[in-house]
Motif scaffolding. Structure first.
Motif, PDB file in Angstrom:
ATOM      1  N   TYR A 140       0.718  -1.400   0.058  1.00  0.00           N
ATOM      2  CA  TYR A 140      -0.094   0.051  -0.248  1.00  0.00           C
ATOM      3  C   TYR A 140       0.803   1.162  -0.109  1.00  0.00           C
ATOM      4  N   ASN A 141       1.794   1.177   0.733  1.00  0.00           N
ATOM      5  CA  ASN A 141       2.647   2.398   0.975  1.00  0.00           C
ATOM      6  C   ASN A 141       3.466   2.761  -0.127  1.00  0.00           C
ATOM      7  N   TYR A 142       3.935   1.541  -0.941  1.00  0.00           N
ATOM      8  CA  TYR A 142       5.018   1.741  -2.067  1.00  0.00           C
ATOM      9  C   TYR A 142       4.313   1.348  -3.263  1.00  0.00           C
ATOM     10  N   ILE A 167       6.539   0.792  -6.666  1.00  0.00           N
ATOM     11  CA  ILE A 167       6.785  -0.468  -7.115  1.00  0.00           C
ATOM     12  C   ILE A 167       6.218  -0.439  -8.662  1.00  0.00           C
ATOM     13  N   SER A 168       5.051   0.319  -8.931  1.00  0.00           N
ATOM     14  CA  SER A 168       4.669   0.199 -10.223  1.00  0.00           C
ATOM     15  C   SER A 168       5.560   0.957 -11.239  1.00  0.00           C
ATOM     16  N   ALA A 184      11.379  -1.315 -15.882  1.00  0.00           N
ATOM     17  CA  ALA A 184      12.147  -2.482 -16.153  1.00  0.00           C
ATOM     18  C   ALA A 184      11.235  -3.271 -17.234  1.00  0.00           C
ATOM     19  N   HIS A 185      10.355  -2.571 -17.826  1.00  0.00           N
ATOM     20  CA  HIS A 185       9.465  -3.162 -18.986  1.00  0.00           C
ATOM     21  C   HIS A 185       8.810  -4.489 -18.687  1.00  0.00           C
ATOM     22  N   LEU A 186       8.441  -4.521 -17.403  1.00  0.00           N
ATOM     23  CA  LEU A 186       7.754  -5.774 -16.681  1.00  0.00           C
ATOM     24  C   LEU A 186       6.590  -5.608 -16.989  1.00  0.00           C
ATOM     25  N   ILE A 187       5.911  -4.340 -16.969  1.00  0.00           N
ATOM     26  CA  ILE A 187       4.344  -4.146 -16.877  1.00  0.00           C
ATOM     27  C   ILE A 187       4.062  -3.150 -17.922  1.00  0.00           C
ATOM     28  N   ASP A 202      -1.307  -1.618 -16.370  1.00  0.00           N
ATOM     29  CA  ASP A 202      -1.232  -2.675 -15.394  1.00  0.00           C
ATOM     30  C   ASP A 202      -0.434  -2.336 -13.904  1.00  0.00           C
ATOM     31  N   GLY A 203      -0.186  -0.926 -13.869  1.00  0.00           N
ATOM     32  CA  GLY A 203       0.154  -0.602 -12.598  1.00  0.00           C
ATOM     33  C   GLY A 203      -0.614   0.283 -11.974  1.00  0.00           C
ATOM     34  N   PHE A 204      -0.489   0.704 -10.589  1.00  0.00           N
ATOM     35  CA  PHE A 204      -1.195   1.500 -10.052  1.00  0.00           C
ATOM     36  C   PHE A 204      -1.310   2.915 -10.188  1.00  0.00           C
TER      37      PHE A 204
END
Length: 298
Positions: free
Chosen positions: A201-203, A207-208, A214-217, A221-223
């Motif tokens: 929640y805090n991060y 994180i997103s 990093a081209h992972l999402i 798809d992020g927040f």
């Protein structure tokens, strides 16, 4: 123990990469394969209850469900995809008992028709629907982040329950169902899920952002597109997911205990069968799916 750790080290990166990076139809297809393997294990367990399951009809019904899910998994808004999924899920649930009972009418022994049909209908509701919800969750806004959150909350609870229960567990939770589960382990599991939920929640945005860089999402798809909810509801959601996951574990233990087996299968070294590995997710995924769908519909 070593086999368990080695299997986890191999599977976890694969699962996370699939969840975050794979196209939604691929996620739905893989969820369907996992569901079919798990259904096969479950139907084998029902044989210990003197049930002769409807194997092929169940596989076809579950396979068609995920085939339709994968086919409709792209090109739709989260609102439309969620609505279509609800309609399809409701229709499948409504007709499954009639489909399996109609097929079971061909049985020579009528006494085995209803148990076989009931086992197939339950397999669909117990396994296929939650896996379908997990795949459909990927279509929602911040879908990859939601699934990452779900997996980390469930995994953290499972890990802490295992190690704390083994080391300091004294008070048995349900000795007739699962002799090794303790209240100490259950409490540690709940606390671990709450901590992980709070950290995510805090991060959520950092994180997103890191996953996006990093081209992972993808962006959706992020927040990024969601308004950050208050901490209280997030902790409540993490707690409910943890309780649901622990109940899922107990339910599978009940089924195995009645069947007189230790594991549902042997496909995963150190972990047993696929059902042994995803039993918690089968109860936890619908909780998060409902929450995410409710936020989209607001």
């Amino acid at each position: 123990m070593l086999k368990r750790i080695a299997t986890a080290l191999v599977l976890i990166p694969i699962v996370l990469l699939l969840v975050m990076r794979a196209p939604v139809p691929i996620v739905a297809a893989v969820a369907g394969v996992v569901a079919l393997i798990t259904v096969q294990e479950f139907l084998k367990l029902t044989e210990s209850y003197n049930v002769q399951p409807l194997r092929l009809p169940t596989y076809i019904f579950v396979g068609l469900f995920f085939l339709l899910l994968a086919a409709s998994a792209s090109g739709e808004s989260p609102q439309l995809s969620g609505l279509n999924f609800v309609l399809g899920m409701g229709f499948a649930c409504a007709i499954s008992p009639f489909v399996f009972l109609t097929i079971a009418m061909r049985r020579t022994q009528m006494s085995g028709a209803y148990p076989a049909a009931a086992a197939s209908a339950f397999a669909f509701a117990y396994i296929a629907l939650p896996m379908g919800m997990l795949a459909q969750l990927r279509q929602q806004w911040a879908g990859a982040f939601w699934i990452l959150y779900l997996l980390l909350v469930v995994w953290a609870g499972d890990i802490f329950a295992y190690f704390v229960g083994r080391s300091v567990g004294r008070h048995l939770m349900a000795p007739r169902i699962s002799p090794k589960k303790t209240w100490e382990g259950a409490l540690a599991s709940l606390l671990a899920s709450l901590v992980v939920g709070m950290l995510l929640y805090n991060y959520a945005l950092p994180i997103s952002t890191a996953l996006l860089n990093a081209h992972l999402i993808a962006q959706r798809d992020g927040f990024f597109a969601l308004q950050k909810p208050p901490l209280g509801p997030t902790l409540l959601l993490s707690g409910v997911i943890n309780v649901a996951a622990q109940l899922g574990d107990l339910v599978e233990s009940l089924i195995k205990r009645g069947a007189g087996v230790k594991d549902s299968g042997t496909i995963l070294p150190g972990h047993g069968g696929m059902l042994d590995r995803i039993d918690a997710l089968l109860f936890a995924a619908p909780v998060l799916w409902y929450y995410a769908a409710w936020r989209v519909m607001q």
